[in-house]
Write a protein that holds these residues in place. Structure first.
Motif, PDB file in Angstrom:
ATOM      1  N   ILE A   1      10.395  -8.220  13.754  1.00  0.00           N
ATOM      2  CA  ILE A   1      10.065  -8.798  12.456  1.00  0.00           C
ATOM      3  C   ILE A   1       8.547  -8.728  12.299  1.00  0.00           C
ATOM      4  N   LEU A   2       8.072  -8.189  11.185  1.00  0.00           N
ATOM      5  CA  LEU A   2       6.636  -8.059  10.950  1.00  0.00           C
ATOM      6  C   LEU A   2       6.145  -9.255  10.138  1.00  0.00           C
ATOM      7  N   ILE A   3       5.142  -9.939  10.668  1.00  0.00           N
ATOM      8  CA  ILE A   3       4.554 -11.106  10.000  1.00  0.00           C
ATOM      9  C   ILE A   3       3.224 -10.698   9.400  1.00  0.00           C
ATOM     10  N   THR A   4       3.085 -10.871   8.100  1.00  0.00           N
ATOM     11  CA  THR A   4       1.870 -10.430   7.408  1.00  0.00           C
ATOM     12  C   THR A   4       0.924 -11.571   7.059  1.00  0.00           C
ATOM     13  N   ARG A   5       1.308 -12.809   7.299  1.00  0.00           N
ATOM     14  CA  ARG A   5       0.473 -13.937   6.871  1.00  0.00           C
ATOM     15  C   ARG A   5      -0.804 -14.025   7.715  1.00  0.00           C
ATOM     16  N   PRO A   6      -1.844 -14.635   7.185  1.00  0.00           N
ATOM     17  CA  PRO A   6      -3.121 -14.725   7.910  1.00  0.00           C
ATOM     18  C   PRO A   6      -3.025 -15.643   9.124  1.00  0.00           C
TER      19      PRO A   6
ATOM     20  N   HIS B   1       6.702 -12.153   3.859  1.00  0.00           N
ATOM     21  CA  HIS B   1       5.555 -12.288   2.960  1.00  0.00           C
ATOM     22  C   HIS B   1       5.441 -13.742   2.480  1.00  0.00           C
ATOM     23  N   TYR B   2       4.187 -14.226   2.419  1.00  0.00           N
ATOM     24  CA  TYR B   2       3.960 -15.628   2.096  1.00  0.00           C
ATOM     25  C   TYR B   2       3.122 -15.850   0.830  1.00  0.00           C
ATOM     26  N   SER B   3       2.615 -14.797   0.217  1.00  0.00           N
ATOM     27  CA  SER B   3       1.821 -14.949  -1.013  1.00  0.00           C
ATOM     28  C   SER B   3       1.808 -13.645  -1.783  1.00  0.00           C
ATOM     29  N   ARG B   4       1.577 -13.737  -3.086  1.00  0.00           N
ATOM     30  CA  ARG B   4       1.469 -12.533  -3.911  1.00  0.00           C
ATOM     31  C   ARG B   4       0.291 -11.671  -3.454  1.00  0.00           C
ATOM     32  N   ARG B   5      -0.827 -12.319  -3.189  1.00  0.00           N
ATOM     33  CA  ARG B   5      -2.016 -11.582  -2.771  1.00  0.00           C
ATOM     34  C   ARG B   5      -1.768 -10.883  -1.436  1.00  0.00           C
ATOM     35  N   GLY B   6      -1.074 -11.562  -0.531  1.00  0.00           N
ATOM     36  CA  GLY B   6      -0.754 -10.957   0.748  1.00  0.00           C
ATOM     37  C   GLY B   6       0.195  -9.778   0.603  1.00  0.00           C
ATOM     38  N   ALA B   7       1.169  -9.899  -0.300  1.00  0.00           N
ATOM     39  CA  ALA B   7       2.112  -8.797  -0.528  1.00  0.00           C
ATOM     40  C   ALA B   7       1.384  -7.571  -1.075  1.00  0.00           C
ATOM     41  N   ARG B   8       0.461  -7.798  -2.007  1.00  0.00           N
ATOM     42  CA  ARG B   8      -0.307  -6.672  -2.557  1.00  0.00           C
ATOM     43  C   ARG B   8      -1.177  -6.030  -1.471  1.00  0.00           C
ATOM     44  N   ALA B   9      -1.804  -6.860  -0.644  1.00  0.00           N
ATOM     45  CA  ALA B   9      -2.659  -6.339   0.426  1.00  0.00           C
ATOM     46  C   ALA B   9      -1.835  -5.523   1.420  1.00  0.00           C
ATOM     47  N   PHE B  10      -0.627  -5.991   1.712  1.00  0.00           N
ATOM     48  CA  PHE B  10       0.248  -5.250   2.622  1.00  0.00           C
ATOM     49  C   PHE B  10       0.584  -3.879   2.049  1.00  0.00           C
ATOM     50  N   LEU B  11       0.943  -3.843   0.778  1.00  0.00           N
ATOM     51  CA  LEU B  11       1.298  -2.573   0.146  1.00  0.00           C
ATOM     52  C   LEU B  11       0.112  -1.614   0.119  1.00  0.00           C
ATOM     53  N   ASP B  12      -1.064  -2.141  -0.181  1.00  0.00           N
ATOM     54  CA  ASP B  12      -2.261  -1.290  -0.209  1.00  0.00           C
ATOM     55  C   ASP B  12      -2.559  -0.713   1.173  1.00  0.00           C
ATOM     56  N   ALA B  13      -2.441  -1.565   2.185  1.00  0.00           N
ATOM     57  CA  ALA B  13      -2.729  -1.109   3.552  1.00  0.00           C
ATOM     58  C   ALA B  13      -1.681  -0.103   4.019  1.00  0.00           C
ATOM     59  N   ALA B  14      -0.413  -0.351   3.686  1.00  0.00           N
ATOM     60  CA  ALA B  14       0.652   0.579   4.072  1.00  0.00           C
ATOM     61  C   ALA B  14       0.451   1.934   3.397  1.00  0.00           C
ATOM     62  N   ARG B  15       0.032   1.893   2.143  1.00  0.00           N
ATOM     63  CA  ARG B  15      -0.231   3.142   1.411  1.00  0.00           C
ATOM     64  C   ARG B  15      -1.398   3.894   2.049  1.00  0.00           C
ATOM     65  N   ALA B  16      -2.440   3.168   2.407  1.00  0.00           N
ATOM     66  CA  ALA B  16      -3.615   3.793   3.012  1.00  0.00           C
ATOM     67  C   ALA B  16      -3.290   4.430   4.361  1.00  0.00           C
TER      68      ALA B  16
ATOM     69  N   ALA C   1       0.689  -8.522  11.745  1.00  0.00           N
ATOM     70  CA  ALA C   1      -0.201  -7.674  10.956  1.00  0.00           C
ATOM     71  C   ALA C   1      -0.778  -8.503   9.814  1.00  0.00           C
ATOM     72  N   PRO C   2      -1.664  -9.452  10.135  1.00  0.00           N
ATOM     73  CA  PRO C   2      -2.275 -10.246   9.061  1.00  0.00           C
ATOM     74  C   PRO C   2      -3.014  -9.333   8.085  1.00  0.00           C
ATOM     75  N   VAL C   3      -2.625  -9.382   6.825  1.00  0.00           N
ATOM     76  CA  VAL C   3      -3.218  -8.470   5.851  1.00  0.00           C
ATOM     77  C   VAL C   3      -4.319  -9.142   5.032  1.00  0.00           C
ATOM     78  N   LEU C   4      -4.562 -10.412   5.303  1.00  0.00           N
ATOM     79  CA  LEU C   4      -5.657 -11.137   4.654  1.00  0.00           C
ATOM     80  C   LEU C   4      -6.493 -11.813   5.724  1.00  0.00           C
ATOM     81  N   ARG C   5      -7.800 -11.805   5.535  1.00  0.00           N
ATOM     82  CA  ARG C   5      -8.713 -12.446   6.477  1.00  0.00           C
ATOM     83  C   ARG C   5      -9.296 -13.703   5.843  1.00  0.00           C
TER      84      ARG C   5
END
Length: 248
Positions: free
Chosen positions: A3-8, A178-193, A29-33
């Protein structure tokens, strides 16, 4: 399968510990700092109560709250997690809405009706730099004076950890939380990159709310699960029902 956890951090570690205790493998994989911002000294003056919609808003200024007059004010928290952070920061009169910003607003209005809080009260809103709802405006329309103080911001990371990218390529990730809209967007951006967006969108995504889920659906995810309530226990229950491995 993990299970991948994206929360900070530090919440990511706490979530990971809970999932591991249930026998699941976890990747972080925290996608927000998290970045703390100082609270102006004058902020503790002339307020009747404090409102908080994120535990991070309290963690950011916890060192400043030692012996602060602010901790003597009643604090209204969005839910139990934030309420606990408030108590750890030194607040003794803590009230939890046990839900979302709407329930927090309704809790404050109920306190007014019960004559436990004046409608003309000055509320100090400890908040993050990015807000998904204009809670201050809604309360202002109902007679409160709301002073918003930004105590932290969440900065998107540019890349996912190498281990996470390799796991996507190997189809070794079973679901993403996913725990926030901003985190979900950051995850998608990072995955795309990183070139793993297609793999990332093909697996189940567990979301803390419908608002978060909308970000994933708009990006093309088709296996989107939404917690019945905006808290981690409900998110875990959604995950338990959805995954073959299950949660104990």
């Amino acid at each position: 399968m993990a299970i991948l956890i994206t929360r900070p951090q530090p919440d990511a570690d706490a979530t990971a510990a809970r999932l591991r205790a249930r026998g699941l493998q976890v990747l972080l994989a925290p996608v927000l700092r998290f970045e703390a911002l100082a609270l102006p000294q004058e902020a503790e003056e002339d307020c009747d109560a404090v409102i908080v919609t994120s535990a991070n808003a309290l963690r950011a200024i916890k060192p400043q709250l030692v012996d602060s007059r602010l901790t003597r004010r009643p604090l209204f928290a969005v839910g139990g997690h934030t309420a606990e952070a408030a108590r750890e920061a030194g607040f003794t009169k803590v009230f939890s809405a046990e839900g979302d910003a709407v329930r927090l607003r309704d809790l404050l209005l109920a306190r007014v009706q019960a004559k436990a809080l004046k409608k003309s009260s000055v509320l100090l809103y400890l908040a993050g730099a990015d807000l998904s709802r204009d809670l201050a405006g809604e309360l202002g329309e109902r007679g409160f004076t709301v002073v918003t103080q930004t105590t932290y911001r969440m900065v998107p990371v540019a890349k996912l950890p190498r281990e996470t990218c390799e796991a996507f390529v190997a189809n070794a990730i079973e679901a993403v939380l996913h725990y926030s809209r901003r985190g979900a967007r950051a995850f998608l951006d990072a995955a795309r990159a990183e070139g793993v967006e297609i793999s990332a969108l093909a697996i189940p995504h567990g979301c803390i709310s419908e608002a978060v889920a909308a970000v994933l659906r708009e990006a093309g995810a088709t296996q989107v699960m939404v917690a019945a309530a905006p808290d981690e226990n409900a998110l875990f229950e959604t995950l338990r029902r959805a995954l073959r491995s299950g949660l104990a």
